[in-house]
Design a protein around this motif. Sequence first.
Motif, PDB file in Angstrom:
ATOM      1  N   ILE A  73       1.004   4.417  -3.241  1.00  0.00           N
ATOM      2  CA  ILE A  73       0.391   5.392  -2.524  1.00  0.00           C
ATOM      3  C   ILE A  73       2.282   6.288  -3.096  1.00  0.00           C
ATOM      4  O   ILE A  73       2.049   7.480  -3.336  1.00  0.00           O
ATOM      5  CB  ILE A  73       0.954   6.589  -1.242  1.00  0.00           C
TER       6      ILE A  73
ATOM      7  N   ASN B 143      -6.290   7.122   3.371  1.00  0.00           N
ATOM      8  CA  ASN B 143      -6.484   6.269   3.250  1.00  0.00           C
ATOM      9  C   ASN B 143      -6.182   5.200   4.812  1.00  0.00           C
ATOM     10  O   ASN B 143      -6.654   4.139   4.648  1.00  0.00           O
ATOM     11  CB  ASN B 143      -6.156   5.513   2.388  1.00  0.00           C
TER      12      ASN B 143
ATOM     13  N   VAL C 156      -6.666   1.405  -0.620  1.00  0.00           N
ATOM     14  CA  VAL C 156      -5.432   2.408  -1.706  1.00  0.00           C
ATOM     15  C   VAL C 156      -6.034   2.504  -2.677  1.00  0.00           C
ATOM     16  O   VAL C 156      -5.934   3.392  -3.966  1.00  0.00           O
ATOM     17  CB  VAL C 156      -4.153   2.323  -1.471  1.00  0.00           C
TER      18      VAL C 156
ATOM     19  N   ALA D 114       0.644  -1.027   0.538  1.00  0.00           N
ATOM     20  CA  ALA D 114      -0.468  -0.160  -0.369  1.00  0.00           C
ATOM     21  C   ALA D 114       1.133   1.050   0.023  1.00  0.00           C
ATOM     22  O   ALA D 114       0.496   2.552  -0.180  1.00  0.00           O
ATOM     23  CB  ALA D 114      -0.969  -0.280   1.140  1.00  0.00           C
TER      24      ALA D 114
ATOM     25  N   LEU E  58      -3.137  11.463   0.853  1.00  0.00           N
ATOM     26  CA  LEU E  58      -3.145  10.361   0.472  1.00  0.00           C
ATOM     27  C   LEU E  58      -3.452   9.107   1.838  1.00  0.00           C
ATOM     28  O   LEU E  58      -3.799   8.093   2.099  1.00  0.00           O
ATOM     29  CB  LEU E  58      -2.414   8.751  -0.749  1.00  0.00           C
TER      30      LEU E  58
END
Length: 500
Positions: A203, A221, A232, A199, A217
């Motif tokens: 990002i 998330n 994500v 993840a 971000l």
Amino acid sequence: MSLYTKYRPKDWDELIGQDAICTILKTSLQTGRVGHAYMFTGSRGTGKTSSARILAKGINCSDLNNGNPCHTCKNCKDFDAGSFIDVVELDAASHTQVDKMRSLIETASFAPNQGKYKIFIIDEVHMLSDGAFNALLKTLEEPPAHVKFILATTEIQKVPETIRSRTLRFDFGRVPTEVLFAHLQNITKQEGIDAEEKALKVIAQSARGGVRDALTLLEQNTIDNKLSTGQVMATLSLIDESLITNIVSCLYEYNTQEIKEIIQKLKNEHIEVQGFFDSILYFLRDRLIETIGSEKFERYNEIFQENYRDIKFIPDGLLLIEITLLRACTPKQQSIPQKQAPEKTQNETQNPQQKQDPKPNSAPTKIQKTPVPPPKENPPQATKTPQPKDETPPKKDETPSKKEETPKTPPVENFSYRRLLDALGDHSGIRFALKSASFSCEGTCLTLSFTSKWNHDKVADPEAIILIQERLNSLFGGQWTLVCNINKNPDTSYVEEVFV
């Protein structure tokens, strides 16, 4: 407090991804050779404003620590508290008028109250009006000895050259993905966030080198101090890596049937077109690095990059995805023999027949019969002479009609919509409009259906129709006609033939 505000760099050691700039500015602070005006430029979230604040803080710091502000002296504490009045930060987007700039210049004439220098930080300086730039020009060229200017912008090309030439320019590049990924790992540890490594990589990749975007971000998330890859991917409308792998493997094997099934699945899901292209291009980039020199992956990369530019011109994003996938799934070598072979056979077979048939049948036999009988026979037979004259012209007219009919109706396999688009490469507006149309070809009649009235009017213009018909005639022979209509529910089954 948001994460990007909480973790804003406070000295040069905390600023990531700009090592060269940090070294130069730290050295200038250590040696005391600070310029009178600086210009920081680069994309958003790369540290321009943060560097301006660190530089302003360091200039007035009374106890520098290896080029970094000490954070302990009175000036540094007042700066952190926002009560240091000798540093003025101005947002040019909300102060574009000349009067604002003139008042700023008037305050610059006064000596500093707390520190050694009075420093003006002007963010988004490209938003200033021409009059404001002209008012700033003289002061920027010869400022008072106690004044420093630090200008920041994301669009350096909009800043007049006269302003740029009077400043020390520093270009802030995008932060590398690996550096940004390590920075996100450090923050998640400090915040106690249970984050999946994949993840964080997604990002860091999606932030495109912007630290502020990456932290936004991350904060967006994170749910119950947990960060999952699925969350994500859903937020960014990205495609799962397993599906991307399946798509590329089908393209590699030219599995058209499987690609068609994947397209149907994509139609039933919420797919963001730009996110789809980003996922494919990132995956192809990785494959190109692993298999340098692979012609297939290079071709796929070229196709997706070329159609990526058409996202803003084609309103139907799924149609663009269909065209791109089916084009990439078509073997490159198939287009050459199918287009050239029938043209050569027609030219070789039709031309000898047209040259041999009319000459022996019409010219020698019929012309010799007509002049022989009139002089030998009586005048009543002369009345018969015009009859063969009347018979011969229609026969002569029949032969050219055959010549005209043969090129008018070429086989449908000779027509290629892709060749027509390539032939209109010098007319980009018409070409883009044609890309959004569905078509049907019957003989020498090409029918185009548009979902957009703007694209329909672009092609239905009389000059455009004449141009397209001329290109059709020169490419495929005969006299072509073009029919344009508007159809809100076009048939997209033609897409697999567009690029053949």
